[in-house]
Design a protein around this motif. Structure first.
Motif, PDB file in Angstrom:
ATOM      1  N   ASP A  76      39.892  42.806  49.851  1.00  0.00           N
ATOM      2  CA  ASP A  76      38.742  42.823  50.186  1.00  0.00           C
ATOM      3  C   ASP A  76      37.717  44.250  50.214  1.00  0.00           C
ATOM      4  O   ASP A  76      35.991  43.992  50.424  1.00  0.00           O
ATOM      5  CB  ASP A  76      39.009  43.153  51.754  1.00  0.00           C
ATOM      6  N   ASP A  77      37.956  45.361  49.590  1.00  0.00           N
ATOM      7  CA  ASP A  77      37.520  46.031  49.402  1.00  0.00           C
ATOM      8  C   ASP A  77      35.988  46.261  48.231  1.00  0.00           C
ATOM      9  O   ASP A  77      34.596  46.823  48.456  1.00  0.00           O
ATOM     10  CB  ASP A  77      38.348  47.814  49.202  1.00  0.00           C
ATOM     11  N   ASN A  78      36.891  45.700  47.553  1.00  0.00           N
ATOM     12  CA  ASN A  78      36.408  44.596  45.992  1.00  0.00           C
ATOM     13  C   ASN A  78      34.934  43.665  46.221  1.00  0.00           C
ATOM     14  O   ASN A  78      34.432  43.621  45.062  1.00  0.00           O
ATOM     15  CB  ASN A  78      36.977  45.137  45.040  1.00  0.00           C
ATOM     16  N   GLU A  79      35.420  43.184  47.399  1.00  0.00           N
ATOM     17  CA  GLU A  79      34.680  41.620  48.093  1.00  0.00           C
ATOM     18  C   GLU A  79      35.008  40.810  46.316  1.00  0.00           C
ATOM     19  O   GLU A  79      34.211  39.809  45.864  1.00  0.00           O
ATOM     20  CB  GLU A  79      33.357  42.227  47.312  1.00  0.00           C
ATOM     21  N   ILE A  80      36.859  40.573  46.358  1.00  0.00           N
ATOM     22  CA  ILE A  80      36.907  39.673  45.250  1.00  0.00           C
ATOM     23  C   ILE A  80      37.589  38.516  46.612  1.00  0.00           C
ATOM     24  O   ILE A  80      38.068  39.057  47.010  1.00  0.00           O
ATOM     25  CB  ILE A  80      38.365  40.617  45.263  1.00  0.00           C
ATOM     26  N   ASP A  81      36.127  37.292  45.980  1.00  0.00           N
ATOM     27  CA  ASP A  81      37.633  36.384  45.894  1.00  0.00           C
ATOM     28  C   ASP A  81      38.684  35.658  45.796  1.00  0.00           C
ATOM     29  O   ASP A  81      38.859  36.093  44.770  1.00  0.00           O
ATOM     30  CB  ASP A  81      36.570  34.946  45.646  1.00  0.00           C
ATOM     31  N   TYR A  82      39.389  35.530  46.379  1.00  0.00           N
ATOM     32  CA  TYR A  82      40.511  35.146  46.814  1.00  0.00           C
ATOM     33  C   TYR A  82      41.462  34.235  47.628  1.00  0.00           C
ATOM     34  O   TYR A  82      40.840  33.947  48.608  1.00  0.00           O
ATOM     35  CB  TYR A  82      41.416  36.531  46.717  1.00  0.00           C
ATOM     36  N   GLU A  83      42.761  33.507  47.256  1.00  0.00           N
ATOM     37  CA  GLU A  83      43.246  32.813  48.018  1.00  0.00           C
ATOM     38  C   GLU A  83      44.477  33.301  48.916  1.00  0.00           C
ATOM     39  O   GLU A  83      45.421  33.943  47.489  1.00  0.00           O
ATOM     40  CB  GLU A  83      43.170  31.183  47.499  1.00  0.00           C
ATOM     41  N   VAL A 109      52.370  39.178  44.458  1.00  0.00           N
ATOM     42  CA  VAL A 109      52.187  38.979  43.024  1.00  0.00           C
ATOM     43  C   VAL A 109      51.171  38.344  43.354  1.00  0.00           C
ATOM     44  O   VAL A 109      50.025  37.805  44.294  1.00  0.00           O
ATOM     45  CB  VAL A 109      53.443  38.303  42.990  1.00  0.00           C
ATOM     46  N   ILE A 110      50.485  38.611  42.172  1.00  0.00           N
ATOM     47  CA  ILE A 110      48.893  38.216  42.123  1.00  0.00           C
ATOM     48  C   ILE A 110      48.841  37.160  40.747  1.00  0.00           C
ATOM     49  O   ILE A 110      49.596  37.817  39.708  1.00  0.00           O
ATOM     50  CB  ILE A 110      47.686  39.549  41.780  1.00  0.00           C
ATOM     51  N   VAL A 111      47.985  36.790  41.425  1.00  0.00           N
ATOM     52  CA  VAL A 111      48.421  34.933  39.713  1.00  0.00           C
ATOM     53  C   VAL A 111      46.365  35.067  39.517  1.00  0.00           C
ATOM     54  O   VAL A 111      45.898  34.338  40.852  1.00  0.00           O
ATOM     55  CB  VAL A 111      48.427  33.601  40.233  1.00  0.00           C
ATOM     56  N   ASP A 112      45.719  35.402  38.488  1.00  0.00           N
ATOM     57  CA  ASP A 112      44.606  35.487  38.155  1.00  0.00           C
ATOM     58  C   ASP A 112      44.722  34.404  37.032  1.00  0.00           C
ATOM     59  O   ASP A 112      44.612  34.588  35.957  1.00  0.00           O
ATOM     60  CB  ASP A 112      44.011  37.319  37.351  1.00  0.00           C
ATOM     61  N   GLU A 113      44.240  33.389  37.452  1.00  0.00           N
ATOM     62  CA  GLU A 113      43.244  32.174  36.551  1.00  0.00           C
ATOM     63  C   GLU A 113      42.513  32.503  35.456  1.00  0.00           C
ATOM     64  O   GLU A 113      43.333  32.205  34.314  1.00  0.00           O
ATOM     65  CB  GLU A 113      44.219  30.784  36.639  1.00  0.00           C
ATOM     66  N   GLU A 114      41.720  32.927  35.528  1.00  0.00           N
ATOM     67  CA  GLU A 114      40.594  33.398  34.538  1.00  0.00           C
ATOM     68  C   GLU A 114      41.371  34.522  33.614  1.00  0.00           C
ATOM     69  O   GLU A 114      40.682  34.366  32.267  1.00  0.00           O
ATOM     70  CB  GLU A 114      39.746  33.627  35.168  1.00  0.00           C
ATOM     71  N   ARG A 115      41.660  35.236  34.145  1.00  0.00           N
ATOM     72  CA  ARG A 115      42.599  36.071  33.530  1.00  0.00           C
ATOM     73  C   ARG A 115      43.647  35.756  32.185  1.00  0.00           C
ATOM     74  O   ARG A 115      44.127  36.788  30.999  1.00  0.00           O
ATOM     75  CB  ARG A 115      42.052  37.444  33.151  1.00  0.00           C
ATOM     76  N   GLY A 116      44.293  34.827  32.900  1.00  0.00           N
ATOM     77  CA  GLY A 116      45.977  34.623  33.010  1.00  0.00           C
ATOM     78  C   GLY A 116      47.199  35.798  32.760  1.00  0.00           C
ATOM     79  O   GLY A 116      47.575  35.749  31.395  1.00  0.00           O
ATOM     80  N   VAL A 117      46.525  36.263  33.934  1.00  0.00           N
ATOM     81  CA  VAL A 117      47.477  37.219  34.760  1.00  0.00           C
ATOM     82  C   VAL A 117      47.657  36.965  35.457  1.00  0.00           C
ATOM     83  O   VAL A 117      47.856  36.607  36.652  1.00  0.00           O
ATOM     84  CB  VAL A 117      46.606  38.700  34.361  1.00  0.00           C
ATOM     85  N   THR A 118      49.374  37.656  35.959  1.00  0.00           N
ATOM     86  CA  THR A 118      50.772  37.109  36.517  1.00  0.00           C
ATOM     87  C   THR A 118      51.411  38.281  36.824  1.00  0.00           C
ATOM     88  O   THR A 118      51.835  39.025  35.612  1.00  0.00           O
ATOM     89  CB  THR A 118      51.734  35.852  36.176  1.00  0.00           C
ATOM     90  N   MET A 119      50.951  38.997  38.290  1.00  0.00           N
ATOM     91  CA  MET A 119      51.642  40.363  38.417  1.00  0.00           C
ATOM     92  C   MET A 119      51.854  40.897  39.442  1.00  0.00           C
ATOM     93  O   MET A 119      52.055  40.165  40.166  1.00  0.00           O
ATOM     94  CB  MET A 119      50.515  41.648  37.660  1.00  0.00           C
TER      95      MET A 119
END
Length: 78
Positions: free
Chosen positions: A21-28, A53-63
């Motif tokens: 939220d602080d970095n104004e990143i859109d997420y679900e 767990v975070i999944v960033d499909e654009e960067r191919g990252v699951t962490m």
């Protein structure tokens, strides 16, 4: 698209929510079951049942692990 798997009331999950939220990143957010044994979707995407767990499909990252996720947000998403 960034997806966050989280548990309601989890302080580590809240830290990740706040950073996104602080970095104004859109997420679900996908809210997980309280019992580890019921977190099959988290296990399917990350190989383990802990949250956050975070999944960033654009960067191919699951962490997993909140500290790793917070570093990733600062380095790659902010």
């Amino acid at each position: 698209m960034v997806t966050l798997y989280a548990l309601d009331g989890c302080p580590y999950c809240e830290n990740v929510h706040d950073a996104l939220d602080d970095n104004e990143i859109d997420y679900e957010t996908i809210w997980t079951a309280p019992l580890h044994s019921d977190r099959n979707e988290v296990k399917r995407v990350s190989g383990q049942r802990s949250v956050p767990v975070i999944v960033d499909e654009e960067r191919g990252v699951t962490m997993a692990e909140s500290e790793n996720i917070l570093s990733f947000i600062e380095r790659s998403l902010a």
